[in-house]
Design an enzyme around this catalytic site. Structure first.
Site, mmCIF file in Angstrom:
data_model
loop_
_atom_site.group_PDB
_atom_site.id
_atom_site.type_symbol
_atom_site.label_atom_id
_atom_site.label_comp_id
_atom_site.label_asym_id
_atom_site.label_seq_id
_atom_site.Cartn_x
_atom_site.Cartn_y
_atom_site.Cartn_z
ATOM 1 N N GLU A 180 0.817 -1.225 -0.022
ATOM 2 C CA GLU A 180 -0.171 -0.069 0.049
ATOM 3 C C GLU A 180 0.987 1.202 -0.100
ATOM 4 O O GLU A 180 1.393 1.653 1.229
ATOM 5 C CB GLU A 180 -0.866 -0.090 0.998
ATOM 6 C CG GLU A 180 -1.786 -1.283 1.138
ATOM 7 C CD GLU A 180 -2.580 -1.622 2.393
ATOM 8 O OE1 GLU A 180 -2.835 -0.582 3.131
ATOM 9 O OE2 GLU A 180 -3.161 -2.811 2.479
ATOM 10 N N GLU A 204 -7.404 5.361 4.502
ATOM 11 C CA GLU A 204 -7.224 4.527 3.375
ATOM 12 C C GLU A 204 -7.376 5.663 2.591
ATOM 13 O O GLU A 204 -8.371 6.080 2.459
ATOM 14 C CB GLU A 204 -8.428 3.617 3.444
ATOM 15 C CG GLU A 204 -8.538 2.493 4.405
ATOM 16 C CD GLU A 204 -7.665 1.399 4.229
ATOM 17 O OE1 GLU A 204 -6.905 1.122 3.314
ATOM 18 O OE2 GLU A 204 -7.605 0.757 5.616
HETATM 19 ZN ZN LIG Z 1 -3.480 -1.892 4.886
#
Ligand SMILES: [Zn+2]
Ligand SMILES: *[C@@H]1O[C@H](CO)[C@@H](O)[C@H](O)[C@H]1NC(C)=O
Ligand SMILES: *[C@@H]1O[C@H](CO)[C@@H](O)[C@H](O)[C@H]1NC(C)=O
Ligand SMILES: *[C@@H]1O[C@H](CO)[C@@H](O)[C@H](O)[C@H]1NC(C)=O
Ligand SMILES: *[C@@H]1O[C@H](CO)[C@@H](O)[C@H](O)[C@H]1NC(C)=O
Length: 441
Positions: free
Chosen positions: A84, A279
């Protein structure tokens, strides 16, 4: 705030490109920043990954190498899941933005005057290096080199966590213990939402809406909203076209999906630090051409979020001779924490609270509680929480009972009963307690 205004004078440019920076390039960039801005930055490593890569942190502030009384500590942690990768690059651009706008942009200058900001661009450098391809959901790289998910690797007060503590996790736990962080965010990818504690819970914290609430739920919702509403699109709530639907772009962690051993619960329960999870991209490892737009979408939100470290109240607990008293429990009534929030070795405390009236309770266990009513203004515009000190009579018992930090159980029925009996909690807490009562009937 107003947006950081445009720089008139061209500052010393570090010149970071929009691309993915692997370990060597990232280290070179951080060292270059520190070389160009030696008085406002401090580069240090909190430990090493399984494969021996340093976990670099760049700290920014007027006194970057040390804590100063009254200046709150803030942190950003990115790339805990190695695949990520947007957060990792955003952190490098944030560093460049802060150092080049300091002394040019008044908002950034005041932010750095009044805050010590720590940035860990990669908590999982081994995972990042193991990710070989740009892909929305890369097959490798989420875990560390021992194939452990670092965001399931922290101690958990709700369920015992048997996972072996990884070097990266231990480094972050030691870091949290050594600094006195007040506010933090943990940057991830794979969705677009600001998620707040708890991620885990028990029958007392989890209500029928599946939310696992802390007693600081109002603050956590404000923190998550601050990020989402200052982001270009996060507040719209349904950006990833994968079925996720987050009104206002925020969610309670547990209401989204339950997880054990997460970092945000750990920070709040054991670290005296409020952390939310951001996120930041639907795609976990998007093509580098998209990085400029990610930076533009997040820049204002990243700055506005740091400013929230100045909400609430801060101060010191001293004796009548002005000597600081460590380990004094200081909390707002109705907001007891699982592990009591205590003064640090220099007698300092910080409590994040929304503007309003509160009763603060400073307690030396087995000796005395001081209850002070305070009105807390909105400190973010002023870059300072309300300052409020407590002075304890010098006659102390020979031995002070240290406040215990229960490993479990927490939030028993009695916990809430005792809270509601002795306090006049705000209305939302009463509603919460009522809901709990209903759940238990
Ligand atoms: Zn993550
Ligand atoms: C984890 O430890 C607890 C006791 O601390 C035990 O009851 C449980 O079975 C263990 N779980 C696993 C998966 O080993
Ligand atoms: C003040 O805090 C202490 C320690 O948490 C607690 O035992 C006490 O009941 C609190 N007093 C009030 C009036 O809330
Ligand atoms: C504090 O004031 C700013 C405006 O200066 C506002 O945007 C923000 O929402 C306020 N924060 C709280 C917690 O009320
Ligand atoms: C700003 O903060 C200082 C403490 O640092 C306080 O004395 C002052 O009243 C605050 N001003 C406003 C407008 O809140």
């Amino acid at each position: 705030m107003g947006r950081p205004c445009l720089v008139l004078l061209l500052p010393l440019v570090v010149g970071l490109d929009f691309g993915y920076h692997h370990t060597k390039e990232m280290e070179a960039f951080l060292k270059e920043v520190h070389k160009n801005y030696p008085s406002t930055t401090h580069l240090y490593s909190i430990g090493k990954s399984v494969e021996g890569r340093d976990l670099w942190v760049l700290a920014l502030g007027r006194f970057p190498t040390q804590h100063k009384i009254g200046i709150p500590e803030f942190k950003y942690v990115a790339n805990m899941h190695g695949d990520e990768s947007v957060g990792r690059e955003l952190m490098l651009h944030l560093i460049e933005f802060l150092v080049t706008n300091d002394q040019h942009d008044p908002v950034i200058t005041r932010l750095i005057d009044n805050t010590r900001i720590h940035i860990l661009p990669s908590m999982n450098p081994d995972g990042f290096e193991a990710t070989t391809q740009f892909d929305c959901f890369p097959p490798y790289g989420r875990y560390n080199a021992n194939m452990q998910d670092l965001n399931r690797n922290f101690p958990d007060v709700f369920d015992s966590n048997n996972a072996t503590v990884q070097p990266e996790t231990q480094a972050v736990m030691d870091w949290i213990k050594n600094e006195m962080f007040v506010l933090s965010a943990n940057l991830h990818g794979g969705s677009l939402v600001a998620s707040y504690p708890f991620d885990n819970g028990n029958s007392v914290t989890i209500t029928s809406d599946d939310i696992s609430r802390t007693l600081d739920n109002d603050i956590f919702m404000h923190l998550a909203r601050t990020y989402a509403s200052n982001h270009a699109i996060m507040y719209e709530g349904t950006p990833c076209h994968n079925g996720d639907d987050f009104p206002e772009g925020i969610t309670n962690g547990h209401a989204w999906y339950r997880l054990k051993g997460g970092m945000q619960d750990y920070n709040y329960i054991w670290g005296q630090c409020f952390e939310i999870t951001l996120e930041l991209s639907c795609c976990q490892y998007p093509p580098k051409e998209e990085l400029p737009s990610f930076w533009n979408d997040n820049k204002i939100a990243l700055i506005e979020y740091i400013k929230q470290v100045h909400l609430g109240v801060k101060g010191r607990v001293l004796d009548t001779h002005g000597k600081p008293i460590p380990d004094v429990i200081v909390e707002a009534t109705g907001r007891r924490h699982v592990c009591p929030y205590k003064t640090h070795r220099n007698g300092e405390y910080y409590l994040l609270l929304l503007p309003g009236s509160y009763t603060l309770n400073a307690t030396i266990p087995g000796f005395l509680s001081l209850l002070h009513d305070v009105y807390i203004p909105n400190g973010t515009a002023n870059f300072s929480a309300l300052q409020h000190d407590f002075i304890f009579p010098s006659k102390k018992p020979a031995r002070i009972e240290p406040a215990s930090c229960p490993t479990k159980p927490l939030y028993s029925r009695d916990y809430h009963k005792s809270t509601s009996a002795t306090l006049k909690p705000p209305v939302n807490t009463l509603i919460f307690i009522y809901i709990l009562y209903e759940v238990f009937r």
